[in-house]
Enzyme design. Structure first.
Site, PDB file in Angstrom:
ATOM      1  N   ASP A  40       4.234   0.624  11.965  1.00  0.00           N
ATOM      2  CA  ASP A  40       2.920   0.090  11.417  1.00  0.00           C
ATOM      3  C   ASP A  40       3.078  -1.370  12.082  1.00  0.00           C
ATOM      4  O   ASP A  40       1.814  -2.121  11.838  1.00  0.00           O
ATOM      5  CB  ASP A  40       3.036  -0.132  10.130  1.00  0.00           C
ATOM      6  CG  ASP A  40       2.700   1.532   9.398  1.00  0.00           C
ATOM      7  OD1 ASP A  40       2.381   2.358  10.233  1.00  0.00           O
ATOM      8  OD2 ASP A  40       2.923   1.578   8.272  1.00  0.00           O
ATOM      9  N   CYS A  61      -5.659  12.588  12.150  1.00  0.00           N
ATOM     10  CA  CYS A  61      -6.097  11.457  12.133  1.00  0.00           C
ATOM     11  C   CYS A  61      -6.020  10.837  13.190  1.00  0.00           C
ATOM     12  O   CYS A  61      -5.852  11.236  14.532  1.00  0.00           O
ATOM     13  CB  CYS A  61      -5.753  10.782  10.803  1.00  0.00           C
ATOM     14  SG  CYS A  61      -3.914  10.377  11.427  1.00  0.00           S
ATOM     15  N   ARG A 116      -8.460  -0.683   4.446  1.00  0.00           N
ATOM     16  CA  ARG A 116      -7.685   0.177   3.662  1.00  0.00           C
ATOM     17  C   ARG A 116      -6.261  -0.250   3.398  1.00  0.00           C
ATOM     18  O   ARG A 116      -5.284   0.178   2.415  1.00  0.00           O
ATOM     19  CB  ARG A 116      -7.276   1.476   4.661  1.00  0.00           C
ATOM     20  CG  ARG A 116      -8.508   2.251   4.739  1.00  0.00           C
ATOM     21  CD  ARG A 116      -8.199   3.569   5.670  1.00  0.00           C
ATOM     22  NE  ARG A 116      -6.833   4.172   5.334  1.00  0.00           N
ATOM     23  CZ  ARG A 116      -5.869   4.269   6.260  1.00  0.00           C
ATOM     24  NH1 ARG A 116      -6.184   4.365   7.660  1.00  0.00           N
ATOM     25  NH2 ARG A 116      -4.533   4.816   5.833  1.00  0.00           N
ATOM     26  N   LYS A 149       0.968  -1.134   0.048  1.00  0.00           N
ATOM     27  CA  LYS A 149      -0.073  -0.114   0.025  1.00  0.00           C
ATOM     28  C   LYS A 149       0.956   1.001  -0.144  1.00  0.00           C
ATOM     29  O   LYS A 149       0.627   2.155  -0.761  1.00  0.00           O
ATOM     30  CB  LYS A 149      -0.973  -0.013   1.277  1.00  0.00           C
ATOM     31  CG  LYS A 149      -1.741   1.333   1.556  1.00  0.00           C
ATOM     32  CD  LYS A 149      -2.535   1.159   2.807  1.00  0.00           C
ATOM     33  CE  LYS A 149      -1.726   1.628   4.137  1.00  0.00           C
ATOM     34  NZ  LYS A 149      -1.517   3.059   3.995  1.00  0.00           N
ATOM     35  N   ASN A 150       1.892   1.198   0.874  1.00  0.00           N
ATOM     36  CA  ASN A 150       2.655   2.554   1.100  1.00  0.00           C
ATOM     37  C   ASN A 150       3.532   2.670  -0.197  1.00  0.00           C
ATOM     38  O   ASN A 150       4.272   3.864  -0.141  1.00  0.00           O
ATOM     39  CB  ASN A 150       3.400   2.509   2.404  1.00  0.00           C
ATOM     40  CG  ASN A 150       2.492   2.752   3.505  1.00  0.00           C
ATOM     41  OD1 ASN A 150       1.293   2.864   3.286  1.00  0.00           O
ATOM     42  ND2 ASN A 150       2.873   2.500   4.702  1.00  0.00           N
TER      43      ASN A 150
HETATM   44  C1  UD1 Z   1       3.860   6.775   6.337  1.00  0.00           C
HETATM   45  C2  UD1 Z   1       3.227   5.735   6.249  1.00  0.00           C
HETATM   46  C3  UD1 Z   1       2.680   5.235   7.355  1.00  0.00           C
HETATM   47  C4  UD1 Z   1       3.951   4.978   8.471  1.00  0.00           C
HETATM   48  C5  UD1 Z   1       4.498   6.258   8.403  1.00  0.00           C
HETATM   49  C6  UD1 Z   1       6.052   5.986   9.433  1.00  0.00           C
HETATM   50  C7  UD1 Z   1       2.387   5.967   4.051  1.00  0.00           C
HETATM   51  C8  UD1 Z   1       0.976   6.322   3.052  1.00  0.00           C
HETATM   52  N1  UD1 Z   1       2.286   5.854   5.038  1.00  0.00           N
HETATM   53  O1  UD1 Z   1       3.218   8.022   6.803  1.00  0.00           O
HETATM   54  O2  UD1 Z   1       1.906   3.878   7.261  1.00  0.00           O
HETATM   55  O3  UD1 Z   1       3.215   4.723   9.733  1.00  0.00           O
HETATM   56  O4  UD1 Z   1       5.063   6.631   7.199  1.00  0.00           O
HETATM   57  O5  UD1 Z   1       6.579   4.946   8.807  1.00  0.00           O
HETATM   58  O6  UD1 Z   1       3.414   5.810   3.345  1.00  0.00           O
HETATM   59  N2  UD1 Z   1       5.656  14.718  10.498  1.00  0.00           N
HETATM   60  C9  UD1 Z   1       5.781  16.130  11.072  1.00  0.00           C
HETATM   61  N3  UD1 Z   1       5.705  16.943   9.708  1.00  0.00           N
HETATM   62  C10 UD1 Z   1       5.484  16.584   8.705  1.00  0.00           C
HETATM   63  C11 UD1 Z   1       5.560  15.093   8.254  1.00  0.00           C
HETATM   64  C12 UD1 Z   1       5.393  14.343   9.547  1.00  0.00           C
HETATM   65  O7  UD1 Z   1       5.882  16.517  12.157  1.00  0.00           O
HETATM   66  O8  UD1 Z   1       5.508  17.257   7.636  1.00  0.00           O
HETATM   67  C13 UD1 Z   1       5.696  13.647  11.745  1.00  0.00           C
HETATM   68  C14 UD1 Z   1       4.451  12.806  11.620  1.00  0.00           C
HETATM   69  O9  UD1 Z   1       3.501  13.488  12.913  1.00  0.00           O
HETATM   70  C15 UD1 Z   1       4.977  11.676  12.467  1.00  0.00           C
HETATM   71  C16 UD1 Z   1       6.377  11.517  12.029  1.00  0.00           C
HETATM   72  O10 UD1 Z   1       6.692  12.850  11.480  1.00  0.00           O
HETATM   73  O11 UD1 Z   1       5.194  11.815  13.735  1.00  0.00           O
HETATM   74  C17 UD1 Z   1       6.591  10.548  10.871  1.00  0.00           C
HETATM   75  O12 UD1 Z   1       5.721  10.819  10.006  1.00  0.00           O
HETATM   76  P1  UD1 Z   1       6.020  10.517   8.404  1.00  0.00           P
HETATM   77  O13 UD1 Z   1       7.186   9.684   8.173  1.00  0.00           O
HETATM   78  O14 UD1 Z   1       5.639  11.616   7.540  1.00  0.00           O
HETATM   79  O15 UD1 Z   1       4.548   9.483   8.230  1.00  0.00           O
HETATM   80  P2  UD1 Z   1       3.743   9.437   6.879  1.00  0.00           P
HETATM   81  O16 UD1 Z   1       4.521   9.679   5.505  1.00  0.00           O
HETATM   82  O17 UD1 Z   1       2.413  10.127   7.419  1.00  0.00           O
END
Ligand code: UD1
Length: 418
Positions: free
Chosen positions: A305, A116, A397, A22-23
Site C-alpha cells: 500500500d 478490482c 475511501r 481503515k484496514n
Molecule cells: C489487505 C488490505 C490491503 C492490502 C493487502 C496486502 C484490507 C481491507 N485491505 O487486502 O489494503 O494491500 O491486505 O497487505 O485490509 N489472495 C489469494 N486468495 C485469497 C486471498 C488473497 O490468492 O483467498 C492473494 C491476493 O490476490 C493477493 C495476496 O493474496 O495477491 C494478498 O492479499 P490479501 O493479503 O488477502 O489482501 P487483502 O486482505 O485483500
C-alpha cells in the site's frame, strides 16, 4: 466533476495527528456483530469505506450511531444474514463480513466480490478456511451461500499469509467449538488490532503478530469499548509527501516500528527520520536520491500500500530505483499517470524501473485506485505548476480530510466540486 488541484513547490512543515486505520476499522466493524451487544469504537476515521461498512451493519439490522470519531454498534437486533450486491461491489473488503455473519447466524449470503482495480483478487483462501471450520459453501451465478450446523475448531494452513483470509478465519473461529490454529497467518499490525478488539469482547485469541494464531472458540462475548490504531499507510503517505515536497513534519499517534521499512527507504533517499514512542518525524532538506530495490512483501516487509506514494516521491530524484510488486498483479496503474507529469518509469510485469528526473510538472491526471490516487497528490506537491487530479472516489475511501491536513502543513491544495 470533483477534482483536487495542487500547486506544487511549497515545503511542508508542521505536526499532524494520524487518523484511525481503515484496514483495522473495517474488520473490527464486521467483528462487532459477533457479540450481539454494544461495541463502542473510538478513533474511527471518516471514510467512504467506513460508511459502506456501517450501511452493511444497518442492513443486517444492527443499530449504529456515529458521534465524531466514535461509532457505537449495537448488534443485538441483527436479523439478516446477507450483504447486498451494491455494497459488495462498492467495497471489495465487504467479504470480511462473511466469517462474522456465518459465525453469528450460521449462514451468510453475498455476491462474489470478483476482481478490482488491483487485479483478480480471488477469495479461495477465505472459503477454504471457512470450509475447514465446518461451513458448506455454494457458489452459483456469482453468488455465495455459506451455511453451517455448527462451526468447529480446526488447524488451518494458509498457503499465503492473506490478511483478509486470516481475519475471516479469526472471526469465524471465535464462534467455533474448540481450538482453531491458523498457521502462516498474516502478521500485519491490523491483525493485532483485530485480536485486541476480539479480546476486549471476551474472545480467547493469542498469537496475532506472529505466524500462528490460536483461538479457543465458543466463549461468551460481551460489549466493549475499543480504540482503533492509527493508520500506518496514511502515515507513510504523509512521510512521502514531505519527502517529495521537502520540509519537516511530525506525525503523532503512530507506532514508528510499523513504518520501519518505509522509513529505511526514505532515509536512504536522503531524508532524516526521527521517532519516539508514538510519533515519527521526517526532515528533507536537499533533493532525494534513488534507493535499493523496493520489494513489497507481507508485513514486516515493505507494504504494497505504500509502493505508489514511495514511487511518486522517488520519481523526482537523482538515480534509479527498481520496484518489485510481489503482492498484487496489477498495481502500477499510477505509473502511467506519473509519466504524464514527466516521470521516467518503465513497467515490465511486476517490476517498475524509475529513473529519477530533475523536475516533475503539473498535469491533469486520474486516480485509478486508492493508494495510486494518493501518489498523484504526493507527486503534485513536489511538481512545478498545477496538478489536477480526478477520480477522487478512490482517494476518499482511505484518507480523511486529506486536503485540509496538507493545507495545515503549508501545501497549496484544494478540492473543486463542479
Ligand atoms: C489487505 C488490505 C490491503 C492490502 C493487502 C496486502 C484490507 C481491507 N485491505 O487486502 O489494503 O494491500 O491486505 O497487505 O485490509 N489472495 C489469494 N486468495 C485469497 C486471498 C488473497 O490468492 O483467498 C492473494 C491476493 O490476490 C493477493 C495476496 O493474496 O495477491 C494478498 O492479499 P490479501 O493479503 O488477502 O489482501 P487483502 O486482505 O485483500
Amino acid at each position: 466533476m470533483k477534482e483536487i488541484r495542487v500547486l506544487g513547490g511549497n515545503r511542508l512543515s508542521g505536526t499532524v495527528s494520524v487518523h484511525g486505520a481503515k484496514n483495522s476499522v473495517l474488520p473490527i466493524l464486521a467483528a462487532s456483530i459477533l457479540s450481539g451487544a454494544e461495541s463502542v469504537l473510538h478513533n474511527c476515521p471518516d471514510l467512504t469505506d467506513v460508511d459502506a461498512s456501517i450501511e452493511i451493519l444497518e442492513h443486517l439490522g444492527c443499530r449504529v450511531k456515529r458521534e465524531g470519531s466514535t461509532v457505537v454498534v449495537d448488534s443485538g437486533p441483527l436479523n439478516r444474514c446477507d450483504v447486498p450486491d451494491r455494497l459488495m461491489r462498492e467495497m471489495r473488503s465487504s467479504v470480511i463480513f462473511l466469517g462474522a455473519i456465518l459465525g453469528r447466524t450460521g449462514q451468510a449470503h453475498m455476491s462474489f466480490p470478483g476482481g478490482c482495480e488491483l487485479g483478480s483478487r480471488p477469495i479461495d483462501l477465505h472459503l477454504s478456511a471457512l470450509g475447514a471450520l465446518g461451513a458448506s459453501i455454494e457458489e452459483t451465478g456469482g453468488n455465495l451461500i455459506c451455511r453451517t450446523h455448527g462451526l468447529r475448531g480446526w488447524e488451518l494452513n494458509l498457503s499465503i499469509p492473506s490478511v483478509g483470509a486470516t481475519e475471516n478465519a479469526m472471526l469465524a473461529a471465535c464462534c467455533a467449538r474448540g481450538l482453531t490454529v491458523i498457521n502462516n497467518a498474516a502478521r500485519e499490525p491490523e491483525i493485532v488490532d483485530l485480536q485486541g478488539f476480539l479480546r476486549a469482547m471476551g474472545a480467547r485469541v493469542r498469537g496475532a503478530g506472529s505466524s500462528t494464531i490460536l483461538i479457543e472458540g465458543g466463549q461468551p462475548l460481551h460489549g466493549c469499548s475499543y480504540t482503533i490504531m492509527a493508520d500506518r499507510i496514511v502515515a507513510a503517505t504523509y512521510l512521502t509527501a514531505a519527502a517529495a515536497a521537502g520540509g519537516e513534519i511530525r506525525l503523532l499517534g503512530v507506532d514508528y516500528r510499523q513504518l520501519s521499512t518505509v522509513a529505511a527507504a526514505l532515509s536512504q533517499a536522503g531524508c532524516s527520520i526521527r521517532s519516539g514512542n508514538d510519533w515519527i518525524s521526517l526532515s528533507c532538506r536537499g533533493g532525494l536520491r534513488g534507493v535499493c530495490p523496493v520489494r513489497t512483501a507481507p508485513y514486516p516487509g515493505f507494504p504494497t500500500d505504500a509502493q505508489a506514494p514511495m514511487m511518486a516521491a522517488l520519481a523526482k530524484s537523482r538515480g534509479t530505483t527498481v520496484f518489485v510488486e510481489n503482492i498484487f498483479e496489477n498495481r502500477y496503474r499510477h505509473a502511467a499517470e506519473l509519466m504524464r507529469m514527466g516521470a521516467d518509469i518503465r513497467v515490465e510485469g511486476r517490476v517498475a524501473v524509475v529513473c529519477g528526473v530533475e523536475k516533475l510538472h503539473g498535469a491533469a491526471v486520474q486516480a485509478t485506485d486508492l493508494r495510486g490516487g494518493a501518489a498523484l497528490v504526493v507527486a503534485g506537491l513536489g511538481a512545478e505548476g498545477e496538478t489536477r487530479i480526478t477520480g477522487l472516489d478512490h482517494i476518499d475511501r482511505g484518507y480523511e480530510n486529506l486536503e485540509e491536513t496538507l493545507r495545515s502543513l503549508g501545501a497549496e491544495i484544494r478540492r473543486l466540486d463542479r
